[in-house]
Design an enzyme around this catalytic site. Structure first.
Site, mmCIF file in Angstrom:
data_model
loop_
_atom_site.group_PDB
_atom_site.id
_atom_site.type_symbol
_atom_site.label_atom_id
_atom_site.label_comp_id
_atom_site.label_asym_id
_atom_site.label_seq_id
_atom_site.Cartn_x
_atom_site.Cartn_y
_atom_site.Cartn_z
ATOM 1 N N HIS A 220 0.823 -1.212 0.000
ATOM 2 C CA HIS A 220 0.000 0.000 0.000
ATOM 3 C C HIS A 220 0.858 1.263 0.000
ATOM 4 O O HIS A 220 0.392 2.338 0.370
ATOM 5 C CB HIS A 220 -0.953 0.008 1.206
ATOM 6 C CG HIS A 220 -1.672 -1.287 1.415
ATOM 7 N ND1 HIS A 220 -1.207 -2.275 2.263
ATOM 8 C CD2 HIS A 220 -2.796 -1.779 0.839
ATOM 9 C CE1 HIS A 220 -2.026 -3.317 2.214
ATOM 10 N NE2 HIS A 220 -2.985 -3.053 1.361
HETATM 11 S S1 FES Z 1 1.748 -0.506 3.346
HETATM 12 FE FE1 FES Z 1 0.172 -1.897 3.788
HETATM 13 S S2 FES Z 1 1.216 -3.663 4.418
HETATM 14 FE FE2 FES Z 1 2.787 -2.249 3.997
#
Ligand code: FES
Length: 187
Positions: free
Chosen positions: A152
């Site tokens: 993410h």
């Molecule tokens: S940014 Fe979501 S698990 Fe690493």
């Protein structure tokens, strides 16, 4: 005849009682065996197995990790990053205004005294647990030069502190010590 019948009945009952006693004793014995059989696996499940005990600490030879390099090791079945920071990476981490950080910590607080070049962290993103990139050769390190989580988009700096993205905390520093100048014991 009535007496004989009564005697016969009592004999029959006596045998019946003896049979029932035997059946009851047998049932209790089986219950006892069954109970022991159920309890033993529970006890053995509660005791740490040999391989878990063996993994409660891990010794890693760091002698081949040159400045700018990192390796991925495994500690308690999770990835650990061991990174030998360059002087430029150390100074980049030290220049950051700690009060501006989401999870304020200095590089010194995240490393051992006199060994600020050795950055040892879990390789587990504090958002949802993905393994960030940046420890393997040629992997992207993200815009802050540390680690980048592709799940993410969390970016960590050269002290593995969270700088951007959804992760709430810095990469965790596990308990460790230097057994010698070239060996680190994690755990
Ligand atoms: S940014 Fe979501 S698990 Fe690493």
């Amino acid at each position: 005849m009535a007496d004989e019948a009564s005697i016969d009945t009592s004999v029959t009952t006596g045998e019946g009682v003896r049979r029932r006693d035997f059946i009851n004793i047998a049932a209790v014995s089986f219950a006892g065996v069954g109970g022991a059989a159920v309890i033993l696996p529970l006890v053995s499940q509660m005791a740490p197995s040999a391989d878990v005990l063996a993994e409660s600490s891990t010794e890693i030879d760091i002698s081949a990790i040159t400045p700018g390099q990192a390796i991925k090791a495994v500690f308690r079945k999770q990835p650990v990053f061991i990174r030998n920071l360059t002087p430029a990476e150390i100074s980049a981490a030290e220049k950051v205004d700690v009060s501006s950080l989401r999870d304020p910590q200095t590089l010194e607080e995240r490393t051992k005294e006199g060994k600020t070049n050795w950055l040892i962290t879990m390789g587990v993103c504090t958002h949802l647990g993905c393994v960030p990139l940046g420890a393997g050769e040629g992997e992207v390190k993200g815009e802050f030069g540390g680690y980048f989580c592709p799940c993410h988009g969390s970016s960590y700096d050269t002290a593995a502190r969270i700088r951007k993205g959804p992760a709430p905390k810095n990469l965790e520093v596990p308990t460790y010590e230097f057994s010698s100048d070239t060996v680190v014991k994690i755990g």
